[in-house]
Design an enzyme around this catalytic site. Structure first.
Site, PDB file in Angstrom:
ATOM      1  N   GLY A 177      -4.924   1.296   7.057  1.00 33.28           N
ATOM      2  CA  GLY A 177      -6.208   0.454   7.517  1.00 33.28           C
ATOM      3  C   GLY A 177      -6.276  -0.183   8.738  1.00 33.28           C
ATOM      4  O   GLY A 177      -4.967  -0.742   8.869  1.00 33.28           O
ATOM      5  N   SER A 178      -7.374  -0.604   9.276  1.00 33.02           N
ATOM      6  CA  SER A 178      -7.372  -1.364  10.239  1.00 33.02           C
ATOM      7  C   SER A 178      -7.162  -3.077   9.927  1.00 33.02           C
ATOM      8  O   SER A 178      -7.222  -3.191   8.639  1.00 33.02           O
ATOM      9  CB  SER A 178      -8.637  -1.486  11.081  1.00 33.02           C
ATOM     10  N   GLY A 179      -7.167  -3.884  11.031  1.00 32.98           N
ATOM     11  CA  GLY A 179      -7.229  -5.365  10.586  1.00 32.98           C
ATOM     12  C   GLY A 179      -5.831  -5.790  10.616  1.00 32.98           C
ATOM     13  O   GLY A 179      -5.711  -7.005  10.411  1.00 32.98           O
ATOM     14  N   HIS A 180      -4.780  -5.002  10.908  1.00 32.35           N
ATOM     15  CA  HIS A 180      -3.407  -5.516  11.000  1.00 32.35           C
ATOM     16  C   HIS A 180      -2.947  -5.374  12.408  1.00 32.35           C
ATOM     17  O   HIS A 180      -1.869  -5.382  12.851  1.00 32.35           O
ATOM     18  CB  HIS A 180      -2.489  -4.346  10.121  1.00 32.35           C
ATOM     19  N   ASP A 209      -2.986   4.856   1.240  1.00 32.07           N
ATOM     20  CA  ASP A 209      -2.248   5.537   2.399  1.00 32.07           C
ATOM     21  C   ASP A 209      -1.329   6.753   2.135  1.00 32.07           C
ATOM     22  O   ASP A 209      -1.468   7.647   2.602  1.00 32.07           O
ATOM     23  CB  ASP A 209      -1.522   4.404   3.147  1.00 32.07           C
ATOM     24  N   HIS A 235      -3.504  -7.426   2.739  1.00 29.57           N
ATOM     25  CA  HIS A 235      -4.725  -7.483   2.391  1.00 29.57           C
ATOM     26  C   HIS A 235      -5.147  -8.437   1.641  1.00 29.57           C
ATOM     27  O   HIS A 235      -6.190  -8.282   0.746  1.00 29.57           O
ATOM     28  CB  HIS A 235      -4.989  -5.915   1.960  1.00 29.57           C
TER      29      HIS A 235
END
Lengths: 331, 331
Positions: free
Chosen positions: A54-57, A110, A219
Site C-alpha cells: 500500500g501507499s502511505g508509507h 499483499d 495502518h
C-alpha cells in the site's frame, strides 16, 4: 482533512509524478500500473529486486528505488495492496535471466496478490523468488495479518539483498540471505496520533489527547496496549525491551539501530529518542555499528516512531556498507 | 502537548546528545554552549563556516554540520537566539588563520547577538565575516525582523560558501559569494497547522480547521494572508508566483528548486507539491538543474511547506555539485 492534496483519488499518481519529475533519467513511471522503476533496469547481469504494498508509507517503497536498493516498486492505493495485475506487470517488466526477487511485508492482502502474480509469472517461465518480512514484535496476529506484521525492518532486507544482487548472487542465495536478515531483525512502534488517508477524509482510529498506542501497526492496527502519554525515555525503554528480548539480543552483539519516524514526528524528536535507544544499547552490551535516524516506513502524517534492531555479522556489515543511491537518503 | 520529550527544558540538549551519539567520531558536542562541531575542525587551511539560531528548525542547522557544509552550529533554545556567549565561543573554537564566516538569518535577536559576538571576537584579533540571509518574500517587515526573514534559502548559502571554503577561497571572497547567493534566492512558505514548543506546552498560534496561513514565518509569524484551504496545486501556484515574480526569474534561467517540509508534512505530500512546482517551472521556461524535496528548515511539527528558487550560473552549479557529508541528507 487538512493536507496538500488535489483530488484525493489522484494522491498516489500525483506523488509518483512528482517523484519521477525530481529524478529524470534515473527513474521511470508507468502510470498504468502505478509502477516506479530504475531507468537502467532490468539487466540480465543481476537478479531484479522489487517490492509493492500500500501507499502511505513513503519513503517506503517508491522512494527506495535506485542503484543498490530496489529495481522497481509497485504501490497500491493508500493502505491497500497493489492489484495482482500490477504485481504481475512489475515482475514481467523487471524480468531478468537471473530471476526476480520480490520482498513482501506480511499482510494478507499483499501476500495473496503477490502469490497469485508469482504463479502467473512462473506459468510464463519467469524465475521468481520471495522473501516475507515480519519483523514487528508487537502482536502475534493482527487485523491485517496471520502472524507478525512487516514494518521498518524491511529496509535492512532490501539493502542486504540489493547489495548482494549487485555482487552477482543467485536468486536462491538472495532468498536465503533475505530470510537470514528477517530472522535477525526486530521492530516495534508507538503512535501519538492517528492519520487520515486522503480518500477516506477522516482519521483511521481515535486516540485521546493524553493517550498513546504502544505497538501500533503502520495502518493504525491496534498494538499491545493503549497507554497514557509518558516521558520519551520511558517509551523507548518499552520499545527497546520488547525488541531486545524477542530475538533475543545478547551482550557482545554488534547491531544496527534504527529510529524511524511515522510521518508527523519532527527529526528533533527522533534524535531525542535515538539518544535513549543508544544508551540502552550500551547498557545491554550491544555495539551500534550502523545507525539510522529519520523516516523509512511511515503512516502518512502519523505522529509516532518505531525502533528497529538488527543483529549483524561480517556478511551483513559488509552489505550494509555497500553504496546505494535513492531519492530519499535511506541508507 | 503530545511529543516525544522528557523534561521540556532538556529538549534541545537531549536532541544534541542523540545527534552526537549517532555521529561518533564525526561530530563533537560542547554542552556548555549547545555547540555541535566537526571533530576535525578548525583547520588553518580553510575559512570556518558557522551558524546559530533558535532550535526547532531541524535539520537546520545542527544536522547540517559536516564536511562540505557547516563546521559548527550553535543553536539557542527552541525559537530563541543563541546567547552572545555561545556565539562568541563558537567563533573562538572555530578560529582559523583564514578567518571565520558566520551565516545569519535575518531575525533581530540572532543578528544582535551575533553582532555583539563578532565585536568581541574581533577585539581578540579574530578575523570574522558575516552574510545575512533574507530570502523570504512573504512580508517586508515582520514581528521578529526589520526587513525580510531568512528561511530555507539559507541552505544554498551554506552549501555554496562551504564548498568554496573547501576550495580555499578567502573570507572576503566567501562573503561576496554568500551575498551573491542570497541575492539570487527567494522563498515563501505556507502553514496548515501551528506547532508547540516543548517548554511552552501550547500552540504558538491558532488556526481554524479549514484555514491556512499563506507566507507563514518559521516561528509562526503571520504571513501575507489567512486563507481557506485550497487544492495543493492552487497553493503551489501562489507560492511559485510570489517567489518567481520577486527576483524576478526569467524564461531561460537555470534554477535549483526546493520543496521544504515544515516538520509535520509527510514526504508523499512534498512530492505531490514538487510535481506542480516543477510543471510551473517548465511553463515559465525555467530549467530545474537541481532539486531538493524533504525537510531542510522546519518549525517543529508544523504541517506546511515552503518553495525556494535559486537562480544558477556556472559557478553556483559547480558549487552545488560539490560533495557534502552531513547527518541528514540535505545536499
Amino acid at each position: 482533512m487538512k493536507k496538500f492534496v488535489n483530488d484525493p483519488h489522484d494522491f498516489v499518481p500525483q506523488m509518483l509524478e512528482g517523484l519521477v519529475l525530481a529524478n529524470a533519467g534515473k527513474l521511470e513511471y508507468v502510470p498504468q500500473y502505478n509502477l516506479i522503476c530504475r531507468s537502467d533496469m532490468p539487466s540480465d547481469d543481476k537478479v531484479s529486486i522489487i517490492q509493492g504494498s500500500g501507499s502511505g508509507h513513503e519513503p517506503a517503497h517508491v522512494m527506495a528505488v535506485g542503484r543498490g536498493m530496489l529495481d522497481a516498486a509497485v504501490p497500491g492505493g493508500v493502505f491497500s495492496a497493489p492489484p495482482v495485475e500490477y504485481c504481475l506487470e512489475c515482475i514481467k517488466l523487471m524480468n531478468s535471466a537471473r530471476g526476480v526477487l520480490y520482498l513482501v511485508n506480511n499482510y494478507q492482502g499483499d501476500r495473496m496478490n503477490w502469490d497469485m502474480a508469482r504463479e502467473l509469472a512462473e506459468a510464463e517461465g519467469i524465475n521468481v523468488g520471495v522473501v516475507v518480512i515480519d519483523d514487528d514484535v508487537a502482536v502475534k496476529d493482527s487485523t491485517h495479518t496471520v502472524g507478525r506484521r512487516g514494518v521498518a525492518g524491511n529496509f535492512f532486507v532490501i539493502k542486504a539483498c540489493a547489495a548482494a544482487a549487485e555482487q552477482g548472487k543467485s536468486l536462491e542465495e538472495l532468498v536465503a540471505l533475505g530470510e537470514k536478515v528477517n530472522a535477525a531483525v526486530r521492530s516495534m512502534g508507538v503512535a501519538l496520533s492517528s492519520c487520515t488517508p486522503p480518500a477516506k477524509g477522516e482519521p483511521i482510529f481515535a486516540i485521546g489527547a493524553d493517550e498513546i498506542e504502544m505497538g501500533v501497526g503502520i495502518h493504525g492496527e491496534p498494538g499491545r496496549s493503549r497507554e497514557k502519554l509518558q516521558p520519551a525515555d520511558a517509551i523507548i525503554e518499552q520499545l527497546f525491551q520488547a525488541v531486545h528480548d524477542d530475538l533475543p539480543f545478547n551482550s557482545g552483539d554488534r547491531v544496527a539501530l534504527m529510529i524511524n519516524g511515522l510521518g508527523g514526528t519532527p527529526v528533533s524528536e527522533l534524535y531525542l529518542l535515538y539518544r535513549k535507544a543508544a544508551l540502552l544499547c550500551e547498557e545491554h552490551g550491544l555495539t551500534v555499528v550502523n545507525n539510522y535516524v529519520g523516516e523509512y516506513c511511515t503512516s502518512l502524517e502519523m505522529a509516532g516512531a518505531s525502533l528497529t534492531l538488527l543483529k549483524l555479522d561480517q556478511e551483513l556489515e559488509a552489505l550494509l556498507a555497500a553504496p546505494a543511491e535513492v531519492p530519499i537518503r535511506v541508507f
